[in-house]
Scaffold this active site. Structure first.
Site: not given
Ligand code: CAA
Length: 388
Positions: A126, A130, A159, A270, A342, A365, A367
């Site tokens: 959103e 992000g 996105w 080239r 070029g 997916e 950064t």
């Molecule tokens: N597998 C399983 N569980 C996971 C996990 C994983 N890889 N990563 C986190 N979790 C779980 C954690 O264990 C935690 O659970 P518990 O509290 O039960 O232990 C819970 O999820 C929360 O995890 P975090 O405390 O680590 O969460 P955070 O807020 O610190 O975020 C982050 C971690 C890695 C930064 C994550 O927010 C992230 O990956 N951010 C990037 C998001 C992203 O990739 N966005 C792109 C989306 S793609 C798109 O939208 C476009 C499209 O068209 C595809």
């Protein structure tokens, strides 16, 4: 791990390569210019069995693994990162529902996605959420009704690749309190009242790929479209993104390989100062570094895929593959432009397109800063999640 491709892996790569030669290369430059996506190409890929590779055969997948999937995505990306990403993103709902879906959900949605009859999407980000995906604000409020419980969903997502042409969209929305634990995952269906498309982003590359704002105005989602339990949505998204990062890394390998192939062929033909420019050490060292980075990228991708296919933890390795392969693709494609001089900066050659495609792969997916955060955090304190 065996470095030699199996027979089936070679066959799949050949199939995808032929598809790129016949269906993508003839149209890609013009379509990129006109920002035109051809959904019928996804159906054709489905007919070839290339849109549901890691899905089980009873759900119309190929019943293979990510090692095969990664090879096919690489070939598609040599033709166009947009089609590679389209297949990868259609793979996200399949991966999510294969792992977390009920039997009814699997049967209803996966076969059409796996066979290329339908396109899929994944809607998490959103405007204010992000990298910090767990802070998303789109709300889903449960209503009880004698005719069947449902959620009413309101918010705006950003996105979302190909949301406008997708039949099935996985949506993450807030059903509980703040933070990741308040997030749930849902299946949105094309045509649900209140599901509208906002603006289509104008981007510096990947014009073929539709990047959509998704507007949700009082969308009624039946409770049977919720995936897993309330509050599981963040984990569902993260687990899917772990696998998705392998496919984005494979896309980067394909983009980089495409650019290297063009640069190499140009350098061999080239001539300057009476000889091919490949004979100048300045150019041959660039080509050597590009080839080395490319091979390292592919090996990291294949390692992450192998770990996943063998049921071993792969979250850190997928992040490593994503960060390395996409950074390498940025370097390789930039150097390819440099080698063409070029000409490389003109639209007569595909290397400038590859360079623009590589850039977004460092962002999507998760950064590359988030990938490093994931790798660093898992090094310091390994998490005991399913992919860790
Ligand atoms: N597998 C399983 N569980 C996971 C996990 C994983 N890889 N990563 C986190 N979790 C779980 C954690 O264990 C935690 O659970 P518990 O509290 O039960 O232990 C819970 O999820 C929360 O995890 P975090 O405390 O680590 O969460 P955070 O807020 O610190 O975020 C982050 C971690 C890695 C930064 C994550 O927010 C992230 O990956 N951010 C990037 C998001 C992203 O990739 N966005 C792109 C989306 S793609 C798109 O939208 C476009 C499209 O068209 C595809």
């Amino acid at each position: 791990m065996n470095f030699e491709a199996t027979e089936i892996q070679s066959q799949l790569s050949d199939l995808a390569k032929k598809f790129v030669r016949n269906e993508i290369f003839p149209v890609v430059e013009n379509d990129e210019h006109e920002e035109k996506f051809r959904p019928e190409l996804i159906q054709k890929l489905g007919d070839l069995g290339l849109t549901g590779i890691p899905v089980s055969e009873d759900l119309e997948g190929a019943g293979l693994g990510y090692q095969e999937y990664a090879r096919v995505i690489e070939e598609l990306a040599v033709g166009s990162a947009a089609y590679a990403v389209s297949v990868a993103v259609t793979g996200l709902p399949q991966a999510i529902l294969s792992k977390y879906g009920t039997e009814a959900q699997k049967k209803k949605y996966i076969p059409r996605l796996a066979s290329g009859k339908a396109i899929g999407a994944f809607s998490l980000s959103e405007a204010g959420a992000g990298s910090d995906a767990g802070s998303l604000r789109t709300s889903a409020v449960l209503h009880r009704s004698p005719s069947g419980d449902y959620y009413v969903v309101n918010g705006t997502k950003l996105w979302t690749t190909q949301a406008d042409i997708a039949e099935t969209i996985i949506l993450m929305a807030r059903t509980g309190g703040p933070g990741p634990k308040g997030v749930s995952a849902f299946i949105l269906e094309k045509g649900m009242p209140g599901l509208k498309m906002g603006k289509r982003e104008k981007k510096m590359g990947m014009g073929i790929s539709h990047t959509m704002e998704v507007v949700l105005e009082n969308v009624k989602i039946p409770i049977e479209n919720r995936i897993s339990d309330e509050g599981d949505g963040f984990k569902v998204a993260m687990v899917a993104l772990d696998s998705g990062r392998i496919t984005i890394a494979s896309t980067a390998v394909g983009v980089a390989r495409g650019a290297l192939e063009v640069a190499l062929s140009h350098a061999k033909t080239r001539e300057q100062f009476g000889k091919p420019i490949s004979e100048f050490q300045g150019v041959s060292f660039m080509l050597a570094d590009m080839a080395t980075l490319l091979d390292c990228s592919r090996m990291l991708v294949q390692r992450a895929a192998w770990l996943k296919d063998n049921g071993k933890p792969f979250s850190t390795e997928a992040a490593m593959a994503k960060v390395f392969a996409t950074d390498a693709a940025m370097k390789i494609t930039t150097d390819a432009v440099q080698i063409l001089g070029g000409s490389g900066y003109t639209q007569e050659f595909p290397v400038e397109r590859y360079m623009r495609e590589a850039k977004v792969l460092q962002i999507v997916e998760g950064t590359n800063q988030i990938q490093r955060h994931v790798i660093g955090r898992n090094l310091v304190s390994p998490r005991t999640g399913s992919n860790s």
